[in-house]
Design an enzyme around this catalytic site. Structure first.
Site: not given
Ligand code: GLN
Length: 535
Positions: A16, A74, A190, A194-195, A384-387, A510, A512
């Site tokens: 993998s 992915d 080698k 692959t073979q 998110c949780l950071g906010m 998010h 990102e």
């Molecule tokens: N745990 C938090 C919530 O559910 C934030 C989720 C997150 O950061 N994606 O609201």
């Protein structure tokens, strides 16, 4: 059977982590750059319905699409390379396949027949593969089969591929990604693994059309000839895939190997136009020749496994290129940050990002990070949780609510500044029940966010259960934390900023998930610009 959509399957052998996702995305990029509309799909052989319930340690980041699907990371690469959104149909798991077949059985859809892996499970797999083709939007559908050929889990998928090759004949090809290891003691590459791996595919009735060989050294002509001969593929269909310094090099490496040309020839599509990769190349040039550097801390609780924050680290790459700077991301474990260590761990950074997350582990370090960034006026982005941590910190240390918290951590806390939405309260199933996918957001003119986006109406993706508690909104705004982004329909707070700070933004969504090579995310671009200014 003829079909206007062509299907390319990508399987993996030997081990993998050979980078099937990047090879698939790179091939798709080359085909797209030749004018073929292309999409990529991932089939994951695990029994979870989706990766939403998986710990990031198990499976890395959970990527979220506009239509609210929680998917394999992915899909993030597919979007970043192609700049085209994916959807639920682009990620299918064994769990989803079985659930659908069992639901049909309960409805009586199989008319008294015995329900079996072949044909019922394989038919369901084939149907899921063709959903994308049948939409008529795509010339080529690339389907990546997760796992390694020979795994018990992958068997029904390989059987579905065998059947599709039989039914679709020239509209369907298989690329097998394998490893050609270098044995230092022998001083040689080698080909035997692959073979063996191709033999394993052959036992399942699938002859690969193209072999993509991961290798640390050049595959000479002799080796290519040997692999071609023992694995029944054309010499030009033995593609060398060398380790690259950045994943964004891989499309160009694949172009040099003519992977796209071989694929098109085998699918009987014209190779007349050559791929237009000029903007991709200029991105790469700027990536490799940055004019400056900035260092930004990423504060999270899974930092030892960087795949957990894949989209964030890629967004830093895109946003860095847009600013012509190299962003040195300092991965810092939130559990290490306390009021004693904050200065030492964060003091030399040009900006800090507090990552998304769930649960109580490391949350006090995240809150401490916010305090440090707010007081020291370091550019801050909370996602998110950071906010939510930014809101909690402001409530505790500015509004004077020492027991402010999120009800996720302390259900009965005295000042629930972050709390659960009423529609979430009666939910008992954990999977797929958060606020997921794209929602509109109205930005306040003149705010950092609206300046970043250069517009006031945006749509961003969500993945959370808890929200800013609007009962406290006026108290926050009177004291300098302003809601600069709101959902226009529900009034939920989506962005907070601190007025008296050079650049302090917390986003409930998010950003990102939407950053791509062609479209670096405006919030990351602006955050990096602010960090650069703070340097
Ligand atoms: N745990 C938090 C919530 O559910 C934030 C989720 C997150 O950061 N994606 O609201």
């Amino acid at each position: 059977m003829s079909n206007s959509t062509k299907y390319v399957f990508v399987t993996g052998g030997v081990t993998s982590s050979l980078g099937k996702g990047i090879i698939s995305a790179s091939l798709a990029k080359l085909l797209q750059a030749r004018g073929y509309s292309t999409t990529i799909q991932k089939l994951d052989p695990y029994i979870n319905i989706d990766p939403g319930t998986l710990n990031p340690y198990e499976h890395g980041e959970c990527f979220v699409t506009d239509d609210g699907a929680e998917t394999d990371l992915d899909l993030g690469h597919y979007e970043r390379f192609l700049n085209v959104p994916t959807s639920q149909a682009n990620n299918v798991t064994t769990g989803r396949i079985y659930q659908s077949v069992i639901d049909k059985e309960r409805r009586g859809a199989f008319l008294g027949k015995t329900v079996q892996v072949i044909p019922h499970i394989t038919d369901e797999i084939k149907e899921r593969i063709q959903i994308l083709g049948n939409k008529g939007d795509y010339d080529i559908v690339i389907t990546e089969i997760g796992g390694t050929v020979g795994d018990i889990e992958s068997l029904p998928y390989v059987e579905a591929v065998r059947q599709m090759k039989w039914e679709f004949d020239e509209d369907c090809i298989v690329i097998h990604l394998t490893l050609v290891p270098y044995l230092a003691a022998a001083g040689e590459l080698k080909t035997k693994p692959t073979q063996h791996s191709v033999k394993q595919l052959l036992e399942l009735g699938v002859q690969p059309d193209i072999l993509c060989c991961r290798t640390e050294h050049e595959l000479g002509l002799d080796l290519r000839r040997k692999i071609a001969k023992f694995c029944n593929v054309n010499m030009n269909a033995v593609i060398e895939s060398r380790d690259a310094s950045t994943i964004y090099d891989v499309p160009l490496l694949m172009q040099t190997e003519e992977l796209d040309k071989v694929v098109l020839e085998k699918l009987h599509l014209t190779t007349k136009s050559s791929p237009d990769l000029s903007s991709w190349k200029s991105f790469l040039k700027r990536l490799k020749e940055p004019k400056q550097e900035v260092s930004i801390g990423l504060i999270g609780k899974y930092v030892e496994l960087k795949d957990s924050y894949k989209s964030i680290s890629e967004s830093f790459i895109h946003g860095g290129v847009a600013n012509e700077v190299k962003v040195n991301v300092k991965w810092i474990h939130s559990e290490e940050i306390t009021s004693q260590t904050a200065e030492e761990l964060l003091g030399s950074l040009d900006g800090v990002l507090v990552a998304p997350g769930f649960g109580s582990r490391g949350i006090s370090g995240k809150i401490e990070t916010v305090r440090f960034a707010r007081e020291s006026k370091i550019p801050f982005l909370g996602i998110c949780l950071g906010m939510q941590c930014a809101v909690i910190e402001f409530a505790r240390n500015v509004l004077g609510l020492p027991e402010a918290h999120t009800t996720e951590i302390v259900d009965s806390c005295k000042s629930p500044v972050i709390s659960m939405m009423s529609e979430q309260k009666n939910i008992s199933n954990m999977g797929g029940t958060m606020r997921l996918g794209a929602y509109d957001c109205q930005l306040m003119t003149g705010s950092h966010v609206s300046n970043a986006y250069q517009k006031d109406k945006i749509s961003e993706r969500h993945r959370h259960r808890y929200e800013f508690n609007n009962d406290y909104l006026s108290q926050f705004e009177e004291n300098g934390m302003i809601a600069t982004g709101k959902n226009p329909n529900s009034g939920l707070v989506e962005v907070v900023e601190i007025a008296d700070h050079p650049w302090f933004v917390g986003a409930q969504f998010h950003p990102e998930y939407k950053s791509t090579v062609a479209n670096p995310h405006p919030l990351f671009v602006a955050f990096i610009r602010a960090a650069l200014k703070n340097k």
